[in-house]
Structure formats: structure tokens, C-alpha cells
Design a protein around this motif. Structure first.
Motif: not given
Length: 410
Positions: A333-343, A363-375
Motif C-alpha cells: 500500500e505504501f509503495d503504491g502511493y509512491n509509484k503513483e507519484k513517480q508515474a 501510519e504505514l511507515e511507522d507500522k513497517i518500521h515497528e514490524l521489521d525489527p520484530a520479525l
């Protein structure tokens, strides 16, 4: 009328019984005991000389009688196993990664488009199946303890996620004792695609899944009969994709060499398209080496016993991947927004996220940064846990129920 008291047995009757018993036993004593004759019956001459025939050897191409496979016996802990890595490639493919990452692994590299190569095939047809069968035919009598069949690329989507999709790491960590014990091991642990219910030879064409299973249409009963004449058709053919596996010398030799020759002849002669004639074997290697149409070992056991990456059971293993899937959905979802801007920028348009989108992206970025180190922490712990033989044994398939109840309260 009421019956009177019971009559007494007369003395004459008793005397007659005594005389009869005496006579019976006297006859037994005079009867000679039976003598059993164990000698063979006399031969009857027919006037025609005969020669005794030895039993006919089993026809190695009689597929109507299933082969019997038995678990192998690993060497004592700490022992070394001989191995060889069988690798198909074209002359243009670069395998320098093998020489740099796995310099100690003996190689049998088949250049399928080079007839003068040290290892070559009779015809470049059938993809990796032609290479695998040719090696088994040519080296049937001189195999190492284990044979590893892999593709030539180092990274691929169908490799194991917990090892970074890295073939080098898979080969380096592969538990050869497991290969010897099981006889056959698909080196991909993940079930999808291929398990647990994949290829069916009794389906109508209207039900084929041409997107996920483009090879299924080629698995017809006629093809099965050509490959395994007389063998019962399995309800399903299923194992993890994608034709990378390890097999023990003992298991190879439980399959008659003539069968490998038969399979290769089919590849050489079939009019089927090259891509799909090779794909046919992708879902029958498990049948060839285990006798099972469906062969889908527990994923956590494959990782733990096979590679020393142990989460502590199927539930904890599944929980890690569930969390990873959630993380990946957030990233998509986060990457989709960035691709939309890049296009938009590629088209020369000015682009600015609305406040609601900016808030969601944060919100997406914070959650990803929370999950990555936990995984990553759990993955590192799984690697560490796998260093203990007891932990690996706890997640190993067992056919011995001696201590099976020890795990009930864990």
C-alpha cells in the motif's frame, strides 16, 4: 405327577463302563505311533529331460508393482557425507557465484547447448529433467552419499524466504543427514505453489487453472501411462515446486536404472513442447523417489531439520509468516502511493499528496518500521535455536512412537 427321588445307577451299569474304558486304553497301547515321512515325493519320469528353472527376475519396467522404499540410516552425529551438485546451464549463464560461495562443493555442470562439454546431454530438451536423468543414468554405479539437483541461478522467487531466496545459503545449510534419512528431500520448504492438492489427471478441461497451473493440461492419463505403464493413477500429484531436490545414493539405487533410461527416452521422443515436457517431471520426482503422489512435508520441519532454522513448532512458524504477510501488505500500500507519484512525475505532471494520504503513509511507515525489527529478531532467534540438536529433533518427522508422548505437555 411329581417325580420321585433320583434312581441309583445299578452296579451292572458301572461294571460295564469300567470294562469299556479298560478295553479302549488297551487298544491304544497296541496301536503303533505314526511315522511321518518328510522325504520329497518321488520324481515321475515323463521320458522328456527337464531342467530346473530359477525364478524370473522382476521386470524393472513393470510399473504395476509399486517399488518399496525404506528410510535410510544416517551416520553418527558429526560425520561427513559426500555430495555432488548437479547443475544445468547454458553457455551464456554465469555461475561464478558457485565458485566464490561454494568452492568446496564438487560440481557436475551440464552445458545443455554444448555437445563438447565435459558433462553434456544427448539433446537439449526437457529443461532440467534431461540433465537430472542423464546424470543418474551415467553415474548410477558411482554416486556419492547424496546428490543435489539445483538450477544455475543464485536467487529465485521459488527459493526459501528465510534464507533470502539464496541458493548458496540453502546448499550451505542443507542437512545431509536428513536427506539420507528420508531418501528424498524437496529443497523448497514452502507449499505454495504445488501443495497440498495440485495436479489432477481426472479433471475436465473446463476446470483447468491455466494461470496458476499451466502444466496441468499436459498431465493426461495417456501421458501417465506412457511414463509409468501399468501404475495406478494417483488422485493427485503434489509437491512444492520447482524441481530442486536432494536424494541419497541408497534411494537412487532403489529405483532400477532402466527406469531412468525409460524416462529419458520419453523426453527424447515426446512431441510435447520442450517447456512442458520438463514441467511434467516437476511433479513426479516425488513419485519416482518416494512412491507417493502427494509429498508435502511440514514446512517448519523442512526449515528446522533441513536447514537448522527452528521457530519452536508449526504454530510459531505460521505466526511469523502471518506477521510477515501483514507487513508486506502494508508495504504494498505504501509503495503504491509512491509509484503513483513517480508515474505523475515521469509524465511531467506536478503531484502533491493530499493531507489524508500523507497521514496514511506516515501510519504505514511507522507500522513497517515497528514490524521489521520484530520479525528480524524472531528470525535471528530461530537461527540460534536451530543450533541445538534437541531443538531440531523436536521439529523432525518421527516414525518412532517411543517418546512421542514426551511432547504432550510442552
Amino acid at each position: 405327577m411329581l417325580a420321585g427321588p433320583p434312581r441309583l445307577v445299578s452296579a451292572v451299569t458301572i461294571l460295564l463302563l469300567v470294562v469299556f474304558v479298560w478295553w479302549y486304553f488297551s487298544i491304544l497301547q497296541k496301536t503303533p505311533s505314526l511315522i511321518y515321512d518328510h522325504s520329497p515325493p518321488p520324481k515321475v519320469s515323463s521320458g522328456i529331460p527337464t531342467t530346473e528353472k530359477s525364478p524370473s527376475p522382476v521386470n524393472p519396467l513393470d510399473f504395476s508393482t509399486p517399488l518399496k522404499f525404506f528410510p535410510g540410516t544416517p551416520k553418527p552425529p558429526g560425520s561427513n557425507y559426500s555430495r555432488i551438485l548437479v547443475l544445468p546451464k547454458t553457455t551464456d549463464e554465469d555461475i561464478a557465484w558457485i565458485h566464490s560461495e561454494l568452492p568446496e562443493v564438487p560440481l557436475a555442470v551440464y552445458e545443455v547447448d554444448n555437445a563438447t562439454a565435459e558433462y553434456h546431454v544427448p539433446k537439449n530438451k526437457g529443461r532440467e529433467a534431461m540433465v537430472y536423468l542423464t546424470y543418474l543414468i551415467d553415474h548410477y554405479d558411482s554416486l556419492p552419499d547424496t546428490v543435489l539437483f539445483f538450477h544455475s541461478h543464485r536467487y529465485a522467487w521459488h527459493n526459501n524466504v528465510l534464507m533470502g531466496l539464496d541458493t548458496a545459503q540453502a546448499i550451505r545449510r542443507l542437512n545431509l543427514a536428513r536427506v539420507v534419512r528420508l531418501g528424498y528431500m524437496n529443497t523448497r520448504c514452502h507449499h505454495d505453489p504445488g501443495c497440498p492438492d495440485w495436479i489432477h489427471m481426472d479433471r475436465p478441461a473446463i476446470d483447468f487453472d491455466f494461470f496458476r497451473k499451466p502444466e496441468e493440461i499436459y498431465y493426461r492419463k495417456s501421458v501417465w501411462e506412457e511414463l509409468n505403464p501399468g501404475a495406478a493413477i494417483p488422485p493427485s500429484l503434489s509437491q512444492p515446486c520447482c524441481a530442486q531436490f536432494a536424494v541419497s545414493r541408497e534411494r537412487v539405487r532403489q529405483v532400477p536404472r532402466e527406469r531412468f533410461i525409460h524416462y529419458r527416452e520419453w523426453l527424447l521422443n515426446t512431441p510435447m513442447d520442450d517447456q512442458f515436457s520438463g514441467r511434467i517431471f516437476e511433479y513426479i520426482w516425488q513419485w519416482i523417489f518416494t512412491g507417493n503422489g502427494v509429498y508435502c512435508p511440514a514446512m517448519n520441519s523442512c526449515y528446522c531439520d533441513g536447514y537448522g532454522i527452528c521457530f519452536g513448532g508449526a504454530a510459531k512458524f505460521a505466526e511469523w509468516f502471518k506477521t510477515m504477510d501483514e507487513r508486506n501488505k502494508l508495504f504494498e500500500e505504501f509503495d503504491g502511493y509512491n509509484k503513483e507519484k513517480q508515474a505523475a512525475e515521469n509524465e511531467g505532471r506536478k503531484f502533491e499528496f493530499i493531507p489524508e494520504t500523507k497521514k496514511r503513509m506516515k501510519e504505514l511507515e511507522d507500522k513497517i518500521h515497528e514490524l521489521d525489527p520484530a520479525l528480524e529478531k524472531l528470525r535471528t532467534e530461530a537461527y540460534k535455536r536451530g543450533e541445538d540438536p534437541k531443538n531440531r529433533e523436536a521439529e523432525t518427522e518421527t516414525y518412532d512412537d517411543t517418546h512421542i508422548w514426551d511432547h504432550v505437555n510442552q
